[in-house]
Write a protein that holds these residues in place. Structure first.
Motif, PDB file in Angstrom:
ATOM      1  N   LEU A 126      10.128 -24.147  11.626  1.00 19.69           N
ATOM      2  CA  LEU A 126       9.144 -24.221  10.517  1.00 19.69           C
ATOM      3  C   LEU A 126       7.830 -24.328  10.787  1.00 19.69           C
ATOM      4  N   LYS A 127       6.827 -23.652  10.347  1.00 19.52           N
ATOM      5  CA  LYS A 127       5.592 -23.703  10.609  1.00 19.52           C
ATOM      6  C   LYS A 127       4.543 -23.485   9.741  1.00 19.52           C
ATOM      7  N   GLY A 128       3.347 -24.041   9.687  1.00 19.47           N
ATOM      8  CA  GLY A 128       2.673 -23.633   8.776  1.00 19.47           C
ATOM      9  C   GLY A 128       2.488 -24.872   7.725  1.00 19.47           C
ATOM     10  N   TRP A 129       2.509 -24.546   6.375  1.00 21.34           N
ATOM     11  CA  TRP A 129       2.633 -25.430   5.354  1.00 21.34           C
ATOM     12  C   TRP A 129       4.086 -25.691   4.997  1.00 21.34           C
ATOM     13  N   ILE A 130       4.429 -27.088   5.208  1.00 21.62           N
ATOM     14  CA  ILE A 130       5.609 -27.485   4.919  1.00 21.62           C
ATOM     15  C   ILE A 130       5.668 -28.562   3.793  1.00 21.62           C
ATOM     16  N   GLU A 131       6.587 -28.427   2.966  1.00 19.53           N
ATOM     17  CA  GLU A 131       6.866 -29.446   2.003  1.00 19.53           C
ATOM     18  C   GLU A 131       8.216 -30.337   2.453  1.00 19.53           C
ATOM     19  N   LEU A 132       7.839 -31.536   2.471  1.00 25.09           N
ATOM     20  CA  LEU A 132       9.208 -32.406   2.977  1.00 25.09           C
ATOM     21  C   LEU A 132       9.425 -33.418   1.879  1.00 25.09           C
ATOM     22  N   ASP A 133      10.830 -33.602   1.751  1.00 26.46           N
ATOM     23  CA  ASP A 133      11.291 -34.826   0.775  1.00 26.46           C
ATOM     24  C   ASP A 133      12.703 -35.094   1.070  1.00 26.46           C
ATOM     25  N   GLU A 134      13.064 -36.245   0.771  1.00 27.87           N
ATOM     26  CA  GLU A 134      14.681 -36.351   0.833  1.00 27.87           C
ATOM     27  C   GLU A 134      15.384 -36.296  -0.210  1.00 27.87           C
ATOM     28  N   GLY A 135      16.610 -36.029  -0.085  1.00 28.42           N
ATOM     29  CA  GLY A 135      17.585 -35.960  -1.342  1.00 28.42           C
ATOM     30  C   GLY A 135      18.902 -36.515  -1.000  1.00 28.42           C
ATOM     31  N   TYR A 136      19.887 -36.897  -1.921  1.00 28.28           N
ATOM     32  CA  TYR A 136      20.956 -37.918  -1.676  1.00 28.28           C
ATOM     33  C   TYR A 136      22.094 -36.917  -2.256  1.00 28.28           C
ATOM     34  N   PHE A 137      22.951 -36.744  -1.400  1.00 27.39           N
ATOM     35  CA  PHE A 137      24.228 -35.890  -1.698  1.00 27.39           C
ATOM     36  C   PHE A 137      25.575 -36.699  -1.531  1.00 27.39           C
ATOM     37  N   ALA A 159      25.107 -39.122   1.266  1.00 29.46           N
ATOM     38  CA  ALA A 159      24.284 -38.759   2.402  1.00 29.46           C
ATOM     39  C   ALA A 159      23.044 -38.579   2.425  1.00 29.46           C
ATOM     40  N   THR A 160      22.013 -39.155   3.262  1.00 33.08           N
ATOM     41  CA  THR A 160      20.729 -38.986   3.136  1.00 33.08           C
ATOM     42  C   THR A 160      20.264 -37.824   3.696  1.00 33.08           C
ATOM     43  N   VAL A 161      19.603 -36.623   3.094  1.00 27.07           N
ATOM     44  CA  VAL A 161      19.200 -35.693   3.907  1.00 27.07           C
ATOM     45  C   VAL A 161      17.798 -35.154   3.758  1.00 27.07           C
ATOM     46  N   LEU A 162      17.165 -34.823   4.787  1.00 25.52           N
ATOM     47  CA  LEU A 162      15.878 -34.499   4.649  1.00 25.52           C
ATOM     48  C   LEU A 162      15.694 -33.027   4.419  1.00 25.52           C
ATOM     49  N   VAL A 163      14.743 -32.793   3.428  1.00 25.38           N
ATOM     50  CA  VAL A 163      14.794 -31.323   2.810  1.00 25.38           C
ATOM     51  C   VAL A 163      13.520 -30.720   3.217  1.00 25.38           C
ATOM     52  N   MET A 164      13.174 -29.477   4.069  1.00 24.38           N
ATOM     53  CA  MET A 164      12.065 -29.061   4.494  1.00 24.38           C
ATOM     54  C   MET A 164      11.925 -27.675   3.849  1.00 24.38           C
ATOM     55  N   ARG A 181       4.605 -19.906  -2.678  1.00 25.49           N
ATOM     56  CA  ARG A 181       5.840 -19.024  -2.552  1.00 25.49           C
ATOM     57  C   ARG A 181       6.573 -19.559  -1.394  1.00 25.49           C
ATOM     58  N   CYS A 182       7.820 -19.638  -1.629  1.00 25.27           N
ATOM     59  CA  CYS A 182       8.772 -20.304  -0.465  1.00 25.27           C
ATOM     60  C   CYS A 182       8.969 -19.109   0.665  1.00 25.27           C
ATOM     61  N   LYS A 183       9.250 -19.779   1.729  1.00 25.71           N
ATOM     62  CA  LYS A 183       9.632 -18.727   2.792  1.00 25.71           C
ATOM     63  C   LYS A 183      11.077 -19.341   3.780  1.00 25.71           C
ATOM     64  N   LYS A 184      11.017 -20.176   4.385  1.00 23.01           N
ATOM     65  CA  LYS A 184      12.205 -20.625   5.231  1.00 23.01           C
ATOM     66  C   LYS A 184      12.492 -22.243   4.760  1.00 23.01           C
ATOM     67  N   PHE A 185      13.736 -22.436   4.874  1.00 20.03           N
ATOM     68  CA  PHE A 185      14.215 -23.855   4.420  1.00 20.03           C
ATOM     69  C   PHE A 185      15.105 -24.559   5.306  1.00 20.03           C
ATOM     70  N   ARG A 186      15.092 -25.970   5.843  1.00 18.68           N
ATOM     71  CA  ARG A 186      15.999 -26.639   6.358  1.00 18.68           C
ATOM     72  C   ARG A 186      16.253 -27.828   5.749  1.00 18.68           C
TER      73      ARG A 186
END
Length: 310
Positions: A126-137, A159-164, A181-186
């Motif tokens: 991922l490159k550029g402008w990245i949103e980062l937060d955590e989620g719990y599954f 489970a603790t999950v980093l979402v980018m 506008r979204c592009k790619k996710f991890r």
């Protein structure tokens, strides 16, 4: 690709085998014994034979299907169904659709496919402008653990999950349209939410020349040392979904997808399900190309690990 069209292209085992053979010839076969790349098809044995050392390679060898006794058409049907919709399939439903007697081989096949998806996602940066937060599954736990602990942050049930989310700004957003506008996710499962863990996992995915946007949580405090810019947003509650819209939408959609299909996910396989979700999400505009992308990705050699049904 519609179901009827898939049925016409791959009506039987022979058509699937012939197609897979073409893919392997196009990709190229590497000899496990001498590393040679020059092979010819030995029709009498239905195998590739190395021109240099005469070592033989089966159609499935070196692919996700290696060591599998399941027919090619089972794999084709599974890959088609997994990529045909935004949703997923439980192994039990896949077993019903295929008509196989035993559950375990179908379960293992589906997880091998998800692992190939994960292998491909791991190569994307991922490159550029990245949103980062955590989620719990949530994952499956025993009755005692379920009774003792609630869900949420830090729970042994989650489970603790980093979402980018890689995104770009929309110049003139229309009414009710998101500003980015979204592009790619991890999505990456992490063992804990310590700053050192977050730094290690995030830097492995995001290019240093990026602008990373997070909330004020302390685990993100050192990100400024690794990226061009670390933007700390006053994100909490409803405000969080406004300032980090794509990660929150992704977390919500992933939870809805998993909970709507699977009664319980084994702790060790949460990443596989999230990889499947991101693989399809990142190829959302590929249409029937998703199926063919996955077929080609399945040719990649990977480290086969033992799968235990849980």
């Amino acid at each position: 690709m519609k179901i009827a069209e898939f049925g016409k292209r791959f009506p039987d085992e022979e058509s699937c085998r012939a197609h897979f053979k073409k893919l392997r010839i196009k990709k190229g076969v590497t000899c496990k014994r001498c590393g040679g790349i020059n092979h010819y098809w030995l029709a009498s044995k239905s195998m590739f034979q190395c021109k240099d050392c005469r070592f033989r390679t089966s159609l499935k060898s070196g692919t996700v299907m290696e060591n599998s006794k399941l027919p090619f058409r089972y794999w084709y049907i599974a890959m088609f169904l997994l990529t045909a919709t935004k949703k997923s399939f439980s192994a039990l439903e896949m077993q019903r659709q295929i008509g196989h007697k035993r559950y375990e081989p179908i379960w293992a096949m589906m997880h091998k496919i998800r692992m190939i998806m994960g292998q491909q996602e791991a190569m994307a940066e991922l490159k550029g402008w990245i949103e980062l937060d955590e989620g719990y599954f949530a994952f499956r736990v025993d009755k005692e653990t379920r009774a003792r602990f609630n869900g949420g942050k830090g729970s042994p049930r989650m489970a603790t999950v980093l979402v980018m989310a890689e995104s770009e700004e929309v110049e003139s957003p229309k009414k009710n349209q998101k500003k980015r506008r979204c592009k790619k996710f991890r999505m990456k499962v992490i063992p804990d939410f310590k700053g050192t863990t977050v730094n290690r996992e995030v830097t492995a995915v995001i290019h240093p020349d990026s602008h990373v946007m997070t909330d004020r949580i302390g685990s993100y405090s050192r990100l400024k040392d690794y990226f061009t810019e670390h933007i700390i947003l006053p994100a909490s509650g409803k405000r969080a979904s406004e300032l980090l819209p794509w990660v929150h939408t992704t977390i919500s959609n992933a939870k809805r997808t998993l909970l709507g299909i699977f009664h319980g996910i084994g702790k060790g396989y949460v990443q596989n399900y999230l990889d499947e979700f991101c693989y399809k999400l990142n190829r959302r505009y590929r249409g029937e190309g998703r199926f063919y992308d996955l077929m080609e990705d399945s040719l990649t050699h990977w480290n086969h690990q033992k799968l235990v049904v849980k």
